[in-house]
Design a protein around this motif. Structure first.
Motif, PDB file in Angstrom:
ATOM      1  N   ALA A 474      45.229  46.606  23.291  1.00 14.42           N
ATOM      2  CA  ALA A 474      46.150  45.499  23.014  1.00 14.42           C
ATOM      3  C   ALA A 474      45.441  44.321  22.362  1.00 14.42           C
ATOM      4  CB  ALA A 474      46.845  45.050  24.303  1.00 14.42           C
ATOM      5  N   GLY A 475      44.501  44.629  21.473  1.00 12.66           N
ATOM      6  CA  GLY A 475      43.794  43.577  20.750  1.00 12.66           C
ATOM      7  C   GLY A 475      42.679  42.922  21.526  1.00 12.66           C
ATOM      8  N   ARG A 476      42.420  43.365  22.734  1.00 14.17           N
ATOM      9  CA  ARG A 476      41.347  42.795  23.552  1.00 14.17           C
ATOM     10  C   ARG A 476      40.158  43.756  23.552  1.00 14.17           C
ATOM     11  NH1 ARG A 476      43.329  38.947  27.637  1.00 14.17           N
ATOM     12  NH2 ARG A 476      45.558  38.589  27.268  1.00 14.17           N
ATOM     13  N   PRO A 477      38.981  43.304  23.145  1.00 12.75           N
ATOM     14  CA  PRO A 477      37.807  44.195  23.156  1.00 12.75           C
ATOM     15  C   PRO A 477      37.494  44.684  24.568  1.00 12.75           C
ATOM     16  CG  PRO A 477      37.366  42.195  21.889  1.00 12.75           C
ATOM     17  CD  PRO A 477      38.672  41.975  22.592  1.00 12.75           C
ATOM     18  N   VAL A 478      37.094  45.960  24.673  1.00 13.64           N
ATOM     19  CA  VAL A 478      36.627  46.503  25.945  1.00 13.64           C
ATOM     20  C   VAL A 478      35.167  46.097  26.107  1.00 13.64           C
ATOM     21  CG1 VAL A 478      36.162  48.594  27.269  1.00 13.64           C
ATOM     22  CG2 VAL A 478      38.239  48.436  25.876  1.00 13.64           C
ATOM     23  N   GLU A 479      34.907  45.196  27.070  1.00 13.42           N
ATOM     24  CA  GLU A 479      33.546  44.675  27.234  1.00 13.42           C
ATOM     25  C   GLU A 479      32.673  45.593  28.075  1.00 13.42           C
ATOM     26  OE1 GLU A 479      34.246  39.884  26.702  1.00 13.42           O
ATOM     27  OE2 GLU A 479      34.106  40.697  28.745  1.00 13.42           O
ATOM     28  N   SER A 480      33.293  46.349  28.982  1.00 12.59           N
ATOM     29  CA  SER A 480      32.516  47.315  29.762  1.00 12.59           C
ATOM     30  C   SER A 480      33.426  48.439  30.214  1.00 12.59           C
ATOM     31  CB  SER A 480      31.855  46.651  30.974  1.00 12.59           C
ATOM     32  OG  SER A 480      32.826  46.230  31.916  1.00 12.59           O
ATOM     33  N   PHE A 481      32.822  49.607  30.401  1.00 15.68           N
ATOM     34  CA  PHE A 481      33.554  50.793  30.819  1.00 15.68           C
ATOM     35  C   PHE A 481      32.795  51.448  31.962  1.00 15.68           C
ATOM     36  CE2 PHE A 481      33.532  55.519  30.297  1.00 15.68           C
ATOM     37  CZ  PHE A 481      34.783  55.747  30.837  1.00 15.68           C
ATOM     38  N   ASP A 482      33.475  51.712  33.086  1.00 14.86           N
ATOM     39  CA  ASP A 482      32.864  52.364  34.240  1.00 14.86           C
ATOM     40  C   ASP A 482      33.555  53.693  34.500  1.00 14.86           C
ATOM     41  OD1 ASP A 482      31.137  50.187  34.858  1.00 14.86           O
ATOM     42  OD2 ASP A 482      32.821  49.153  35.819  1.00 14.86           O
ATOM     43  N   ASP A 483      32.773  54.756  34.520  1.00 15.15           N
ATOM     44  CA  ASP A 483      33.256  56.043  34.992  1.00 15.15           C
ATOM     45  C   ASP A 483      33.003  56.076  36.494  1.00 15.15           C
ATOM     46  OD1 ASP A 483      33.825  58.624  35.672  1.00 15.15           O
ATOM     47  OD2 ASP A 483      32.558  59.548  34.147  1.00 15.15           O
ATOM     48  N   LEU A 484      34.056  55.920  37.272  1.00  9.86           N
ATOM     49  CA  LEU A 484      33.906  55.779  38.717  1.00  9.86           C
ATOM     50  C   LEU A 484      33.544  57.084  39.407  1.00  9.86           C
ATOM     51  CD1 LEU A 484      36.899  53.353  39.325  1.00  9.86           C
ATOM     52  CD2 LEU A 484      34.475  52.783  39.088  1.00  9.86           C
ATOM     53  N   ALA A 485      33.503  58.191  38.642  1.00 12.10           N
ATOM     54  CA  ALA A 485      32.998  59.441  39.209  1.00 12.10           C
ATOM     55  C   ALA A 485      31.491  59.380  39.406  1.00 12.10           C
ATOM     56  CB  ALA A 485      33.357  60.618  38.307  1.00 12.10           C
ATOM     57  N   ARG A 486      30.849  58.407  38.770  1.00  8.58           N
ATOM     58  CA  ARG A 486      29.429  58.155  38.978  1.00  8.58           C
ATOM     59  C   ARG A 486      29.285  56.935  39.879  1.00  8.58           C
ATOM     60  NH1 ARG A 486      28.752  58.192  32.556  1.00  8.58           N
ATOM     61  NH2 ARG A 486      28.979  60.445  32.170  1.00  8.58           N
TER      62      ARG A 486
END
Length: 555
Positions: A474-486
């Motif tokens: 929605a026009g907002r940069p993704v600043e961090s991504f967490d894979d919660l399986a780790r």
């Protein structure tokens, strides 16, 4: 003879219930019906068992319950005391007595409540005595009328977590025929919820009591205990919705007995409008959840779980003291609680979804308003408040939380006290929400559910997002991504994805644990510098855009 029919006939030979025996005999030549009952089985997990009533291992019935009780008994030391509660659903009392008979035959000391009780009453009782080793609550909470369930608590009064659940599940798998289990009789019976009411009446709520309330127990078991709790606390008696006042396992006035569902509060809102009430409070059928609605210029407005959670957090932290206090919420709930905890100088932690994890979060939190590993150089955490966005709250005082699980009755008392205090000042809960937004920023939350017919589509969608997470939503940069399986933030691994966006917005995506769908939890955070109404309108627009963006990446 088919394998399904052979299993059905083996089940028939041990089933003590004439109703489910008749059900099975009627479908012995129907492979489709047999497959629905014998093609799989209800899995015993961290919430125990829950499923549709009927014959076979994939249904809730006396054989399934007796096997669960035998598995639990195998995990407990003989001689231990086990308290058993039940709600007013079809079969609940019978399942409670079967549990007691199996536990007694295994050398344990079961005790059963004489009448249906709210889940918080059972959870509180379980941790009240040193010799209680476990508790069992027979309930399906807010599930449809055709369901029932079986929830296990450990000696700390909290729901079981791994590895206890897997150990009990393995013990269930080892149970033989239930008609060969030794069964006891003559266990003690408890009358009423006095112990719980004594504890509730000692909570610090503030001194204001002038508030007019309409209440619905949603055809469940919360009414009598809640009314007694309100009377002890000095509140005027809430007006109970008459059509939903008495326990009724068929839930005749609601399509789905969950106060979150559209239309579930219609009767309560109509009564509140007719009486000019200040507040509507609803419990779900086992009274562990609490819904709240208030009048607004455009009609009655139901508050979200995150909104009630933020208000109750402020209330509890104002009535408690000490830097060792801990406030906990889940990774899918609003991030507002982190800001509130920091403002009050108390510790904050996030947990996985589910109150069993909220109650375990204290051992892995540290710092003021932060997360991290526990430290031997500071005092232990004192959990005084926990909540999840799905209308679950645990409130406490300087001794800690009253119940080590969600509790819709003590939460209702706290909400009533909060609303009464606001009324004395000429304000409402909506005014308190506006003040909170001005101090901490407006935290607006919403959900998106994507239902599928094929569970493999969920697996594929999660794998696709892990391999190629979006760079903006929605026009907002993704600043961090967490894979919660780790491992992340000291959380146990879980099948989930978290995207933190510019400006404090957030998206969490995870498969539902009970239904074939993906659940997406959305949050936008906006500063409030001027007209709060305009800020709320902007937040609503931002949430709509975020919902559309998430829906697109999942399609």
């Amino acid at each position: 003879m088919s394998d399904l029919r052979a299993r059905a006939e083996e089940w028939l030979a041990q089933d003590p219930d004439p109703g489910t025996r008749a059900e099975l005999r009627a479908i012995l030549d129907d492979d489709e019906a047999l497959s629905a009952r014998f093609g799989s089985r209800l899995e015993f997990g961290t919430a125990g068992l829950r499923g549709e009533l009927g014959a076979g291992p994939n249904r809730m019935n006396r054989v399934t319950v007796m096997r669960a009780a035998a598995g639990l008994a195998a995990r407990l030391k003989p001689g231990g005391r086990v308290i058993i509660g039940f709600d007013a659903r079809h079969g609940s009392r019978r399942f409670a007595d079967d549990t007691a008979a199996v536990l007694s035959g295994a050398g344990l000391r079961p005790e059963v409540f004489a009448d249906p009780v709210p889940t918080p009453v059972l959870a509180h009782f379980t941790r009240a005595f040193d010799d209680i080793v476990a508790g069992v609550m027979v309930t399906a909470s807010h599930n449809p009328p055709r369901d029932n369930g079986y929830k296990v608590y450990w000696s700390d009064g909290a729901q079981i977590v791994p590895p206890t659940d897997t150990e009990i599940s393995a013990a269930i798998d080892a149970v033989g025929r239930v008609d060969e289990l030794p069964l006891g009789s003559g266990w003690p019976v408890h009358d009423g919820a006095g112990l719980y009411l004594d504890a509730v009446s000692s909570l610090r709520l503030g001194g204001d009591r002038d508030i007019s309330i309409v209440y619905t127990p949603m055809h469940g078991v919360g009414r009598d205990v809640l009314l007694r709790a309100f009377e002890r606390a000095g509140f005027p008696a809430p007006a109970v919705v008459p059509e939903q006042a008495d326990p009724d396992p068929d839930f005749p006035t609601v399509a789905f007995p969950n106060p979150e569902e559209p239309g579930a509060l219609d009767l309560a809102l109509a009564l509140a409008e007719a009486r000019g009430a200040d507040l509507v409070i609803a419990n779900d059928p086992d009274a562990d959840r609490c819904a709240v609605a208030v009048p607004s210029p455009s009609g009655w407005r139901t508050l979200t779980g995150d909104e009630v959670g933020g208000l109750l957090a402020e209330h509890v932290l104002r009535h408690t003291a000490g830097p060792d206090r801990l406030a906990v919420t889940t990774i899918v709930s609003s991030s507002l609680l982190r800001s509130i905890a920091a403002a009050h100088g108390v510790r904050f932690a996030e947990s996985l979804t589910g109150f069993k994890w909220i109650m375990k979060a204290g051992s892995s939190s540290s710092g003021t308003g932060g997360r991290g590993g526990s430290s031997p150089h500071r005092a232990p955490d004192r959990l005084v408040f926990g909540y999840e966005e799905a209308l679950g709250y645990s409130v406490g005082d300087d001794r800690g939380v009253l119940v080590n699980d969600k509790d819709g009755i003590s939460a209702a008392l706290a909400v009533a006290a909060l609303a009464a205090g606001a009324k004395r000042e000429g304000r409402t809960l909506l005014d308190l929400l506006d003040a909170q937004a001005r101090e901490h920023g407006l935290h607006a939350t919403s959900q998106l559910s994507v239902r599928v017919d094929d569970l493999s589509l969920i697996t594929a969608a999660m794998a696709r997002l892990r391999a190629a997470p979006p760079r903006e939503l929605a026009g907002r940069p993704v600043e961090s991504f967490d894979d919660l399986a780790r491992p992340a933030d000291s959380l146990p691994p879980t099948d989930g994805l978290r995207f933190r966006l510019a400006g404090g917005s957030r998206v969490v995506i995870r498969p539902s644990g009970t239904e074939p769908k993906l659940k997406c939890y959305l949050e936008v955070v906006l500063p409030v510098g001027g007209d709060i109404t305009e800020t709320r309108a902007r937040a609503a627009n931002d949430l709509r855009a975020l919902r559309a963006a998430v829906s697109a990446v999942l399609s």
